[in-house]
Write an enzyme that holds these catalytic residues in place. Sequence first.
Site, mmCIF file in Angstrom:
data_model
loop_
_atom_site.group_PDB
_atom_site.id
_atom_site.type_symbol
_atom_site.label_atom_id
_atom_site.label_comp_id
_atom_site.label_asym_id
_atom_site.label_seq_id
_atom_site.Cartn_x
_atom_site.Cartn_y
_atom_site.Cartn_z
ATOM 1 N N PRO A 102 0.842 -1.194 0.000
ATOM 2 C CA PRO A 102 0.000 0.000 0.000
ATOM 3 C C PRO A 102 0.880 1.248 0.000
ATOM 4 C CG PRO A 102 0.085 -0.974 2.200
ATOM 5 C CD PRO A 102 0.800 -1.920 1.277
ATOM 6 N N MET A 103 0.605 2.189 -0.873
ATOM 7 C CA MET A 103 1.349 3.457 -0.876
ATOM 8 C C MET A 103 0.366 4.585 -1.163
ATOM 9 S SD MET A 103 4.944 2.663 -2.840
ATOM 10 C CE MET A 103 4.254 1.676 -4.156
ATOM 11 N N ALA A 104 0.197 5.443 -0.156
ATOM 12 C CA ALA A 104 -0.704 6.587 -0.316
ATOM 13 C C ALA A 104 -0.208 7.451 -1.464
ATOM 14 C CB ALA A 104 -0.742 7.385 0.980
ATOM 15 N N GLN B 19 -6.791 -0.964 2.782
ATOM 16 C CA GLN B 19 -6.100 -0.661 4.033
ATOM 17 C C GLN B 19 -6.790 0.471 4.788
ATOM 18 O OE1 GLN B 19 -2.257 1.504 4.631
ATOM 19 N NE2 GLN B 19 -1.518 -0.524 5.240
ATOM 20 N N CYS C 264 3.017 2.646 8.775
ATOM 21 C CA CYS C 264 3.312 3.855 8.024
ATOM 22 C C CYS C 264 3.711 4.986 8.965
ATOM 23 C CB CYS C 264 2.075 4.251 7.225
ATOM 24 S SG CYS C 264 2.338 5.692 6.228
ATOM 25 N N ASN D 121 8.943 -7.194 3.535
ATOM 26 C CA ASN D 121 8.899 -5.904 2.824
ATOM 27 C C ASN D 121 10.097 -5.034 3.219
ATOM 28 O OD1 ASN D 121 7.280 -2.851 3.459
ATOM 29 N ND2 ASN D 121 7.674 -3.563 1.398
ATOM 30 N N GLY D 122 10.588 -4.285 2.234
ATOM 31 C CA GLY D 122 11.632 -3.301 2.487
ATOM 32 C C GLY D 122 12.801 -3.454 1.538
ATOM 33 N N ASP D 123 12.975 -2.467 0.669
ATOM 34 C CA ASP D 123 14.158 -2.383 -0.199
ATOM 35 C C ASP D 123 14.296 -3.543 -1.180
ATOM 36 O OD1 ASP D 123 14.689 -0.175 1.337
ATOM 37 O OD2 ASP D 123 16.351 -1.081 2.445
ATOM 38 N N GLY E 66 7.186 -2.045 -2.733
ATOM 39 C CA GLY E 66 6.650 -0.684 -2.711
ATOM 40 C C GLY E 66 7.298 0.183 -3.773
#
Length: 345
Positions: A33-35, A87, A117, A217-219, A241
């Site tokens: 999820p990315m706003a 979300q 977040c 998740n991450g990088d 992401g």
Amino acid sequence: MRPDPREGELPTELPSSFAIGPYNIGAPVILAPMAGVTDRPFRSLCRELGAGLVVSEMVTSDTSLWDSRKSRTRLDHAGESGPISVQIAGGDPEMMANAARENVRRGAQIIDINMGCPAKKVCKKAAGSALLRDEKLVADILEAVVSSVSVPVTLKIRTGWCPDSRNGLTVAKMAEDLGVSALAVHGRTRACGYHGQAEFDTIAEIVSAVKIPVFANGDITGAEKARKVLDYTGAAAVMIGRAAQGRPWIFREIAHYLATGEQLPEPSLDEVRDILITHLSELHRFYGAVMGVRIARKHVGWYVKTLADSDDFRKTFNQLDCAEAQHASVREWFERRITRGAKAA
Ligand SMILES: Cc1cc2nc3c(=O)[nH]c(=O)nc-3n(C[C@H](O)[C@H](O)[C@H](O)COP(=O)(O)O)c2cc1C
């Protein structure tokens, strides 16, 4: 001792699919999820290009704010293919439960809770990753949301509040006990923001301690890293992401590599142009001419960022204020590059 996924060899076997409640997720590659990014047009594109699951931008649990244009577009799932994961973000158990119910009424098939977040707007109201500091409140929110809906509830967390208080493992076990169906873990603490590199040791610990699917998740920026992270952590899937911004084909690249061990070639310029043109059309259609044109600028910027000599194009593109001009400009720019490439070959 497992090799660190940031370096070294690996590949072995991998769980090829898993379930979230009644939903079988084919490819173990999920759009995070990315706003401001994972709106409906982008989610649809990522799904078409291989993502096993896509998660919406966060929706505030304060339903009194849902009458804004931003919330209305985030709440619109008409015609979206499933499973539709929405979300929600907030810090009050009852409001979160109500928001979950309302989203299910509007088509959500999975409710994802944001405790990952660090955005100020959310944290000021003690929501998002700020909640990790208050485990009692975390439990109250999870209990309230899980008991308020009949669809699966997933949770997104960081590894903890700060490096000295990495309580991700405690929260993960609590989530499993309270009926959460899957867990996404970003390998940084809340205090880390986006600094340093994501670490995967805490994620591996969490995977060993719970039975529900965990998403690392991450990088994660490509297929080989995805493979290494999955092998290192034992996670059910990777969640992508920022690396998907302007590169929605990353999902098929990762899914293909995980399934076969072979790298897909980069998409040709023709294909990138076609994907971008489709994306533009969907943005214009979904948001309408004025908003669509505005929102298209950042996406186009991401697509062309990695291509040489795109600065002038981006500046010119950002001045355009109608859908037709945006389409023409993208077509013309790609045409020139494709012709130049053909001549050089
Ligand atoms: C622009 C942007 C918006 C984000 N919005 C959200 C959000 O709404 N909810 C959430 O849980 N995480 C959000 N995140 C965090 C991402 O889901 C993800 O955990 C983080 O970017 C790390 O993954 P990556 O290294 O693959 O980007 C956001 C990240 C970015 C860059």
